[in-house]
Design an enzyme around this catalytic site. Structure first.
Site, PDB file in Angstrom:
ATOM      1  N   LYS A  53     -87.013 -60.290  65.924  1.00 28.48           N
ATOM      2  CA  LYS A  53     -87.394 -59.014  65.299  1.00 28.48           C
ATOM      3  C   LYS A  53     -86.544 -58.773  64.061  1.00 28.48           C
ATOM      4  O   LYS A  53     -87.040 -58.340  63.021  1.00 28.48           O
ATOM      5  CB  LYS A  53     -87.250 -57.871  66.313  1.00 28.48           C
ATOM      6  CG  LYS A  53     -88.319 -57.919  67.373  1.00 28.48           C
ATOM      7  CD  LYS A  53     -88.060 -57.030  68.574  1.00 28.48           C
ATOM      8  CE  LYS A  53     -89.122 -57.348  69.647  1.00 28.48           C
ATOM      9  NZ  LYS A  53     -88.926 -56.629  70.897  1.00 28.48           N
ATOM     10  N   GLN A  97     -84.857 -52.659  73.610  1.00 29.64           N
ATOM     11  CA  GLN A  97     -85.389 -53.899  74.180  1.00 29.64           C
ATOM     12  C   GLN A  97     -85.432 -53.796  75.710  1.00 29.64           C
ATOM     13  O   GLN A  97     -84.428 -53.486  76.350  1.00 29.64           O
ATOM     14  CB  GLN A  97     -84.509 -55.088  73.738  1.00 29.64           C
ATOM     15  CG  GLN A  97     -85.025 -56.435  74.183  1.00 29.64           C
ATOM     16  CD  GLN A  97     -86.377 -56.795  73.550  1.00 29.64           C
ATOM     17  OE1 GLN A  97     -86.584 -56.605  72.357  1.00 29.64           O
ATOM     18  NE2 GLN A  97     -87.294 -57.290  74.364  1.00 29.64           N
ATOM     19  N   ASP A 120     -92.492 -48.999  69.453  1.00 33.97           N
ATOM     20  CA  ASP A 120     -93.141 -49.742  70.537  1.00 33.97           C
ATOM     21  C   ASP A 120     -94.370 -48.993  71.058  1.00 33.97           C
ATOM     22  O   ASP A 120     -95.176 -49.565  71.794  1.00 33.97           O
ATOM     23  CB  ASP A 120     -92.153 -49.948  71.698  1.00 33.97           C
ATOM     24  CG  ASP A 120     -91.528 -51.334  71.708  1.00 33.97           C
ATOM     25  OD1 ASP A 120     -92.110 -52.249  71.087  1.00 33.97           O
ATOM     26  OD2 ASP A 120     -90.470 -51.501  72.348  1.00 33.97           O
TER      27      ASP A 120
END
Ligand code: NDP
Length: 283
Positions: A53, A97, A120
């Site tokens: 990322k 994460q 997200d």
């Protein structure tokens, strides 16, 4: 006839080029998208995802910050970090994460992310907006799959769409996105009876289960578009999807490979969401 292979890598590269141009335009207006990624603990797979990322951001001129916290981090410490990032103007997107170490409550942490910075798309506000058909940040994997389906040339409207898997991050949002585009949607899960009979009805079949080669040739309608989300590591180290690619690709009209299908699109859509979040935060 062999199926068309939907090249997720090539499509992701095309989308990244578009995002890069968008970032350059924003920069000329003095706006700099930035993504903050929080990693708790030292899970090797998560470390790789976070590194990828970070690299993707670098390639597009998006600023990125990585917070590596020890596995012993408390819920309060994590929540405090998210809250401080919520208030930082230079941070347009925040990503925690997953999975988190077992002593931490992931839902509670996600709920502290400002919804406009939730790249997200996991915050209940963004999930609710998707359910209601309102604009918002959409989870990256299903958003990327909609692009892959578009690339295959099939029209979602009026098509029989079957989604196998009902997780909050893939299956459920996928079903909602297909419904939004006027597909006739069926969702299957571990209690579905006669899975093959249901999947065989699909013009568009999306499989997000996590079981190697669950979907075989007999379960697929000839000519169907098959999207394989699964990532399964075999004992010999080989990465395979949930679809038996070798045989299904003989009957499907189009199919995504693993690797090189859904995976690269997920990260491209994260970059897209980061740019989108920059706009939402400015409103
Ligand atoms: P989850 O484990 O959260 O969900 C799996 C779903 O599959 C559940 O809804 C479960 O049903 C269903 N299921 C399990 N067994 C069967 C079965 N035999 N028949 C039908 N349905 C079944 O997984 P995720 O959604 O998080 O991920 C799914 C897969 O996709 C994984 O392999 C993951 O690694 C991969 N993935 C890949 C991404 C990428 O970018 N390439 C991104 C995200 C995920 P029930 O609800 O009844 O338990």
């Amino acid at each position: 006839m062999a199926a068309q292979i939907i090249d997720g890598k090539a499509l992701a590269a095309k989308i990244r080029d578009e995002i890069k141009r968008e970032v350059q335009e924003l920069n000329t207006d003095g706006i700099y998208p930035g993504l903050a990624v929080i990693l708790v603990g030292e899970d090797p797979a998560s470390q790789i995802y976070v590194r990828n990322k970070h690299r993707a951001c670098q390639g597009l001129g998006i600023k990125s910050w990585q917070y590596n916290l020890p596995a012993t981090t408390s819920q309060q410490e994590l929540v405090d970090l998210v809250k401080s990032l919520n208030t930082k103007a230079e941070v347009s997107g925040i990503l925690v994460q997953l999975p988190l170490p077992p002593h931490l409550n992931a839902e509670a942490v996600i709920e502290t992310i400002r919804p406009e910075k939730d790249v997200d798309g996991f915050h209940p506000v963004n999930q609710g907006r998707l359910l209601a058909g309102l604009p918002g940040l959409v989870p990256c994997t299903p958003a990327g799959i909609m692009e892959l389906i578009k690339e295959s040339g099939v029209r979602v409207e009026g098509s029989e769409c079957v989604v196998v898997g009902r997780s909050n991050i893939v299956g459920k949002p996928q079903a909602l996105l297909l419904l939004q585009q006027n597909g006739t949607v069926t969702v299957c899960h571990s209690r579905t009876k006669n899975l093959g009979e249901v999947t065989k009805r699909a013009d568009i079949l999306v499989v997000a289960v996590g079981k190697a080669r669950l979907i075989t040739k007999e379960m697929v309608k000839p000519g169907a578009v098959v999207i394989d989300v699964g990532t399964n590591r075999l004992p010999d180290g080989k990465l395979v999807g949930d679809v038996d690619f070798a045989t299904v690709s003989q009957v499907a009209g189009a199919i995504t490979p693993v690797p090189g299908g859904v995976g690269p699109m997920t990260i491209a859509m994260l970059m897209k969401n980061t740019v989108e979040a920059t706009r939402l935060v400015m409103r």
